[in-house]
Structures are given as C-alpha cells and as structure tokens.
Design a protein around this motif. Structure first.
Motif, mmCIF file in Angstrom:
data_model
loop_
_atom_site.group_PDB
_atom_site.id
_atom_site.type_symbol
_atom_site.label_atom_id
_atom_site.label_comp_id
_atom_site.label_asym_id
_atom_site.label_seq_id
_atom_site.Cartn_x
_atom_site.Cartn_y
_atom_site.Cartn_z
ATOM 1 N N UNK A 1 101.664 -3.310 40.141
ATOM 2 C CA UNK A 1 103.011 -3.140 39.600
ATOM 3 C C UNK A 1 103.658 -1.943 40.272
ATOM 4 N N UNK A 2 104.925 -2.073 40.602
ATOM 5 C CA UNK A 2 105.634 -0.930 41.108
ATOM 6 C C UNK A 2 107.049 -0.936 40.585
ATOM 7 N N UNK A 3 107.320 -0.045 39.660
ATOM 8 C CA UNK A 3 108.660 0.053 39.111
ATOM 9 C C UNK A 3 109.223 1.425 39.460
ATOM 10 N N UNK A 4 109.064 1.814 40.723
ATOM 11 C CA UNK A 4 109.469 3.156 41.099
ATOM 12 C C UNK A 4 110.944 3.365 40.787
ATOM 13 N N UNK A 5 111.266 4.474 40.120
ATOM 14 C CA UNK A 5 112.677 4.756 39.911
ATOM 15 C C UNK A 5 113.362 4.935 41.259
ATOM 16 N N UNK A 6 114.607 4.486 41.390
ATOM 17 C CA UNK A 6 115.256 4.591 42.689
ATOM 18 C C UNK A 6 115.565 6.029 43.047
ATOM 19 N N UNK A 7 115.932 6.828 42.061
ATOM 20 C CA UNK A 7 116.137 8.239 42.383
ATOM 21 C C UNK A 7 115.356 9.059 41.368
ATOM 22 N N UNK A 8 114.468 9.910 41.866
ATOM 23 C CA UNK A 8 113.655 10.682 40.940
ATOM 24 C C UNK A 8 114.512 11.648 40.137
ATOM 25 N N UNK A 9 114.154 11.846 38.875
ATOM 26 C CA UNK A 9 114.851 12.834 38.065
ATOM 27 C C UNK A 9 114.252 14.197 38.384
ATOM 28 N N UNK A 10 114.965 14.944 39.189
ATOM 29 C CA UNK A 10 114.447 16.242 39.612
ATOM 30 C C UNK A 10 115.075 17.381 38.813
ATOM 31 N N UNK A 11 115.716 17.024 37.690
ATOM 32 C CA UNK A 11 116.470 18.038 36.966
ATOM 33 C C UNK A 11 115.592 19.208 36.538
ATOM 34 N N UNK A 12 114.312 18.933 36.289
ATOM 35 C CA UNK A 12 113.432 20.003 35.826
ATOM 36 C C UNK A 12 112.637 20.617 36.983
ATOM 37 N N UNK A 13 112.750 20.051 38.165
ATOM 38 C CA UNK A 13 111.855 20.485 39.244
ATOM 39 C C UNK A 13 112.521 21.559 40.088
ATOM 40 N N UNK A 14 111.771 22.645 40.347
ATOM 41 C CA UNK A 14 112.311 23.672 41.228
ATOM 42 C C UNK A 14 112.398 23.083 42.630
ATOM 43 N N UNK A 15 111.311 22.505 43.110
ATOM 44 C CA UNK A 15 111.340 21.728 44.347
ATOM 45 C C UNK A 15 110.119 20.820 44.291
ATOM 46 N N UNK A 16 110.196 19.728 45.036
ATOM 47 C CA UNK A 16 109.099 18.764 44.947
ATOM 48 C C UNK A 16 107.893 19.306 45.702
ATOM 49 N N UNK A 17 106.775 19.408 45.014
ATOM 50 C CA UNK A 17 105.540 19.873 45.674
ATOM 51 C C UNK A 17 104.554 18.742 45.877
ATOM 52 N N UNK A 18 104.677 17.677 45.089
ATOM 53 C CA UNK A 18 103.780 16.528 45.254
ATOM 54 C C UNK A 18 104.480 15.298 44.689
ATOM 55 N N UNK A 19 104.594 14.266 45.506
ATOM 56 C CA UNK A 19 105.266 13.043 45.066
ATOM 57 C C UNK A 19 104.221 11.934 44.945
ATOM 58 N N UNK A 20 103.802 11.686 43.700
ATOM 59 C CA UNK A 20 102.768 10.677 43.459
ATOM 60 C C UNK A 20 103.331 9.482 42.691
ATOM 61 N N UNK A 21 104.640 9.226 42.873
ATOM 62 C CA UNK A 21 105.232 8.087 42.156
ATOM 63 C C UNK A 21 104.643 6.776 42.639
ATOM 64 N N UNK A 22 104.465 6.664 43.953
ATOM 65 C CA UNK A 22 103.993 5.400 44.520
ATOM 66 C C UNK A 22 103.516 5.652 45.935
ATOM 67 N N UNK A 23 102.666 4.752 46.448
ATOM 68 C CA UNK A 23 102.280 4.855 47.857
ATOM 69 C C UNK A 23 103.366 4.310 48.784
ATOM 70 N N UNK A 24 104.518 3.954 48.218
ATOM 71 C CA UNK A 24 105.643 3.494 49.036
ATOM 72 C C UNK A 24 106.535 4.644 49.499
ATOM 73 N N UNK A 25 106.263 5.870 49.053
ATOM 74 C CA UNK A 25 107.208 6.969 49.337
ATOM 75 C C UNK A 25 106.888 7.693 50.643
ATOM 76 N N UNK A 26 105.889 7.227 51.379
ATOM 77 C CA UNK A 26 105.465 7.931 52.592
ATOM 78 C C UNK A 26 106.565 7.938 53.656
ATOM 79 N N UNK A 27 106.532 8.962 54.475
ATOM 80 C CA UNK A 27 107.486 9.091 55.591
ATOM 81 C C UNK A 27 106.723 8.842 56.897
ATOM 82 N N UNK A 28 107.370 8.156 57.812
ATOM 83 C CA UNK A 28 106.721 7.882 59.107
ATOM 84 C C UNK A 28 106.406 9.188 59.835
#
Ligand SMILES: Cc1ncc(COP(=O)(O)O)c(C=O)c1O
Length: 354
Positions: A1-28
C-alpha cells in the motif's frame, strides 16, 4: 500500500532530516543522472528506443519471461495487465488489502468493467489455496466468469514465500485462471528470500516490476509475461495514453537501478531492522513495532499518538503518520545516521513522557 501524501506537512519540522514516508521519495544520484543524460534514444511508439528495448529485454530475461513492456507507473502496468486477462464483466480474485483493489482508483472497474472479488487476508497478506478455489464461480448465468487471480508481493512489506505463491498459482491454474503478480516490491521479496525474481515469475502469467520503489529510479514499471499477454497489454497501454516517445532517458535510469540497486535492498532491510531493534525497549511504554523487509509499522498508545507525531515532525522526521499505525520505510536515501536519529527521537519522546 502506498498512500503517500502529495505534500508533506512540514509545519512542525525545522528541516527534514529523514524522509521515511515511502521508498518512492528517492532522488536520482549523479551517476544515474549521467546515465539518463547519455542514453541512446528513439521513438518508443515505433519500438525504436534502444534503451527501452534493452530494459524490457533485461527484465524479461531476469524474470524468465518472453517479453517486457515499459510503463510510466505501477498503476498503469497493473491496469493493463488485469485488463489483458479480463474482458468486460469478467471477475478477478484479489487479496482484500491489495494495492490494485484499494489504491488504484478502481481503474479496472472504471475503464475495463472487470469485477474484483476480494479474498480475506491475514495481517501478513496471506490467503490460502482453498480460499481461491472457494471464490471461483460455478458456470451459471447469474455469475461473472472468473478469469484471473491477482497477487501482490511484498504485501505491506510482508514477503509471500515462493512456495506459497506457487501453491496459490497452481490452484488458480487448476481452476482455469490466469495469474498476475503486482511485484511493485518483488525485488525486496526475492532479495529477502535469497532467490531471483524468476523463482516467483515462473508461477505467473504477468508480473509488474516497479523501478521507482526500492530500486530508486525516478519513474517506471516493466510488465513482463508471455508474448500474447504483453501484446494485449501493449494495445491497452496505447488506450491508456501510455505510449511514450524518447523515453529511453527514463529507461536508462531504470537500467542503472537494475544494475546497481538490487542487491543493496538487503541494506534497507537491515536498516529497518536496526530501527526496529532500537525501538524494542520502548515496548515497555506500549510502543508496538512490526518490521517487514523495508517497512516498519509502529503503533503508539492512542493517548500519545498526536503528541508523538508532532515531536517526530519537529525533529525533522517524515513518515506516513496514519493512525493508529504509522509507517516508516527505509530506502536508498536513508542511512544509518538517519536511522539512529529516528531511534533517538522516539526514545527522547518516551523519556519525557515517563
Ligand atoms: C504494492 C504497490 N503496487 C502498485 C503501486 C503503484 O505504483 P505507482 O505509484 O507507480 O503507480 C504501488 C505504489 O506505491 C504499490 O505500493
């Protein structure tokens, strides 16, 4: 199952240190981008893109199948595959939690009038050969005609063993059904079992193999199967608007992923295990953790769910924050330091809460 939100809610995050939402978020990576830029390309609707052809042949050979067909997504590949086996009003049997059933927008019904029959599964995605046999409809004017068993592997990270898939598929065949496998994460299952994907594919007619999940390509799924099924899927791909032109630039990324990122899936599994082991002491605080290949399913006590999510976000940790159970997925762009940051963040939360 993958229901990744299209835009992460970063309202509480100072900056992203680890993105473990899905294995689809990798960058080439730079090397993958080089391969894409330098790909030899042609018009794939004319079957003239050498890199697409090489990718299709490569995955067909790895799976021990006659042919392969490049799709833009797993959803499109699964849709074409199911409709290649089911005419209008035909029925396919499928596990109740399957991605095709729940997370592909009802496409098989919307676009192909194929009728899904959900089979109940346990928490690991299992159902039994007798469930398949019982679900196949008797020939009768009242019933749809059952033509297909659609499987998935892994199911939410749970490996379906080769033996189990073989027994489901052989029952399906005895009942006259074709077999499709949504192998969005089949490479994870194969690496976890220490087998090639052909060990699974040999039992099925068609398999969707995603390159954009754990393998880390930006785009793409290859459907492999026998010539006749792939020919039907090819026509369906056209119907779905999935014929693409100089798409070898994307196929080059996928080939790079197949060359460099298959065996390393074991690292993702180990890293998910590292997080699981690191969180184990928090069972004393009521934290339930289930580790399956590259996924962790984490259920905190309901009373602290909201506060924990806020705390993790403030620590720059993205996950799929479903309730009651959250999902964390390891992948190419998660390293040990990030895994340890996740463990540390959970530990600090529960130390404060104590
Ligand atoms: C098990 C499974 N099958 C199929 C898909 C569909 O893949 P795509 O997002 O490329 O359409 C996904 C997506 O996450 C998935 O998790």
């Amino acid at each position: 199952m993958d229901l990744s939100p299209t835009s992460p809610d970063l309202s509480m995050a100072s900056s992203v240190r680890a993105d473990l939402r899905s294995d689809t978020v990798t960058q080439a990576s730079a090397a993958m981008r080089d391969a894409m830029a330098n790909a030899e390309v042609g018009d794939d609707v004319y079957d003239e893109d050498p890199t697409v052809n090489a990718l299709q042949d490569r995955l067909a050979a790895m799976a021990g199948k006659e042919a392969g067909l490049f799709f833009s997504s797993g959803t499109q590949s699964n849709l074409a595959a199911v409709l290649s086996h089911c005419g209008r009003g035909d029925e396919y049997l499928i596990g109740r939690t399957s991605h095709v059933l729940i997370n592909e927008a009802g496409g098989t019904a919307m676009l192909g009038s194929a009728v899904p029959w959900p089979i109940e599964v346990d928490e690991t995605g299992h159902f039994l050969p007798e469930d398949v046999r019982a679900a196949v409809k008797e020939p009768d004017q009242h019933h749809p005609v059952t033509t297909l068993l659609s499987l998935e592997n892994t199911v939410n990270g749970h490996v379906q063993t080769v033996e189990h898939v073989a027994s489901l598929a052989s029952t399906a065949r005895e009942c006259g059904l074709a077999v499709h496998l949504d192998g969005a994460r089949l490479f994870n299952a194969a690496v976890a079992q220490g087998v090639g994907i052909d060990a699974y594919a040999t039992h099925t007619d068609t398999v969707s193999l995603c390159l954009s999940k754990g393998l880390g390509a930006p785009v793409g799924t290859v459907l492999v199967g026998d010539q006749a099924s792939i020919a039907r899927a090819h026509r369906l791909r056209k119907v779905l608007g999935g014929g693409m032109r100089q798409v070898g630039h994307l196929a080059a990324a996928a080939l790079f992923a197949v060359d460099h990122h298959v065996d390393r899936l074991a690292d993702d599994h180990v890293r998910a295990g590292r997080i699981g082991a690191g969180l184990a002491p928090l069972a004393d605080h009521g934290l339930d953790v289930v580790h399956t290949t590259n996924m962790l399913w984490i259920t905190p006590p309901a009373a602290v769910h909201g506060a924990l999510v806020d705390h993790l976000k403030a620590d720059g940790i993205l996950a799929t924050y479903w309730a009651p159970t959250m999902r964390f997925v390891t992948h190419l762009d998660v390293d040990d330091e990030q895994a340890d940051h996740v463990i540390d963040s959970f530990a600090r939360f529960f130390a404060q809460a104590a």
